[in-house]
Write an enzyme that holds these catalytic residues in place. Structure first.
Site, PDB file in Angstrom:
ATOM      1  N   SER A  63      51.980   7.054  48.669  1.00 49.69           N
ATOM      2  CA  SER A  63      50.694   6.514  48.232  1.00 49.69           C
ATOM      3  C   SER A  63      50.621   6.312  46.719  1.00 49.69           C
ATOM      4  O   SER A  63      49.715   5.644  46.244  1.00 49.69           O
ATOM      5  CB  SER A  63      49.548   7.427  48.688  1.00 49.69           C
ATOM      6  N   LYS A 114      45.741  11.333  44.206  1.00 50.02           N
ATOM      7  CA  LYS A 114      45.235   9.972  43.989  1.00 50.02           C
ATOM      8  C   LYS A 114      44.628   9.836  42.590  1.00 50.02           C
ATOM      9  O   LYS A 114      44.261  10.820  41.964  1.00 50.02           O
ATOM     10  CB  LYS A 114      44.130   9.664  45.016  1.00 50.02           C
TER      11      LYS A 114
END
Lengths: 208, 208
Positions: free
Chosen positions: A126, A164
DNA sequence: TAGTTATGTTCTCTTTTTGTTCTCTTTTTG
DNA sequence: CAAAAAGAGAACAAAAAGAGAACATAACTA
């Protein structure tokens, strides 16, 4: 070990904290200079006390000369000062899989901060476009707040941990992957708990 | 192996850190000059101690003399077990800018190999798509050959050092950047000297 | 071939470094 | 103030480091 005077403690701490600054085990004269002392004889007394306390290697039979920390003293130092705990893996979509036996990894000074840190291994893609790949290790500074644009370890709904980019406003929190194939997720502030902020990253190219 | 005097260790460290500077294994006189010593006989005593410690090969018996390091010496005797020498920066288009005072960086075991390694800091964006950014540190295993597809430190025309993917065939060598804005360069084998292979990478997110 | 040079080896002597022990003074602390 | 701790500095001995001469020998040269 507790019957050290303040000055002896001070000298030992200096020695422990600055030991790598010396290319070689420092002599009494070298330590004098580093400490700003003028008398070798005075320092000698303190070092003798540290030897008696088992913190410094005795001089006798120490052919190479120089003041060396005991293996014990070094280990203690390494465990807490040089190394960081390796906590486990972080995969998008799952909580951090904690390890039972916490390992310690030596980590370069430049990748650390003065606040408590730990190491995680990344699972998933990610964050590839931020240069963080599957299998990389990341160094996380432990804190519960972050600035917008920082990369954070976030715990979502108390169950999923993820790495993230974060963008926070008063009423919502955005967790943004660095991967064109994935989309950002929006949460309410109370759904997201910041567990730490990315301050370093490491990768090995050997293991395949 | 530990019963070296400070000076002996100093000389060994010098030898290990500057070994490539000598075209051939240095003679006693050459080493004297490099160390700024005036007496061959004095140096001789130190070298004998290093031979006894198994760190250096004897020079007699060989047609051409000279002091060479034992294979074992390189890996076993870092300034600190966990540390690697930080050699300098590598920028596309310039030779490695060597540092005078070699620093050592603590590096996690998983990023090292059992062969001699050193650390470089990357300048430039030629490897961004491989997750290697401007300012990253890379751990390089010192060797003169590489497999196709590995990322290498290559010295081009004895003047430019660069970090690139390598593809070798019998008659040409390709150095391939990981950046869509740049193109691969083709060389004849004799134009390219491999100086090491990438085995690890580190990044700090703090200092900017 | 004879001589020159480069290089390793062995000495002796001197200088420097370094741990050690003193004595005396200064500073800290209860 | 008195005791403890810290410091300065001199003096000493042993170890280590260094200089330099002398020699051996193999390689190279004229």
């Amino acid at each position: 070990m507790n019957d050290l005077t303040r000055r002896q403690r001070e000298i030992f701490d200096f020695l422990r904290d600055n030991y790598e600054r010396f290319a070689y085990p420092p002599t009494l004269d070298a330590l004098c200079a580093a400490l700003g002392m003028a008398s070798r004889g005075s320092l000698y007394k303190h070092i003798m006390a540290l030897i008696a306390a088992g913190l410094v290697e005795p001089f006798t039979g120490n052919k190479q000369g120089g003041i060396r920390l005991t293996a014990q003293a070094q280990r203690d130092y390494a465990a807490c000062e040089h190394s960081l705990p390796f906590v486990g893996k972080i995969a998008a979509g799952k909580p951090i899989e904690a390890l039972e036996n916490v390992n310690y990894m030596a980590v370069p000074e430049v990748l650390k901060s003065d606040k408590p840190c730990y190491v995680l291994q990344v699972q998933g893609d990610s964050m590839v476009e931020a240069g963080i790949f599957d299998g990389d290790w990341v160094i996380i500074e432990q804190r519960s707040y972050a600035d917008n644009g920082e990369i954070v370890v976030a715990l979502i709904e108390r169950s999923e941990a993820t790495l993230k980019y974060i963008e926070q406003s008063t009423d919502k929190v955005l967790l943004i992957p660095a991967n064109s194939n994935m989309t950002a997720m929006t949460y309410r502030p109370e759904q997201v708990e910041i567990q730490g902020v990315l301050i370093g990253q490491m990768r090995s190219y050997r293991s395949h």
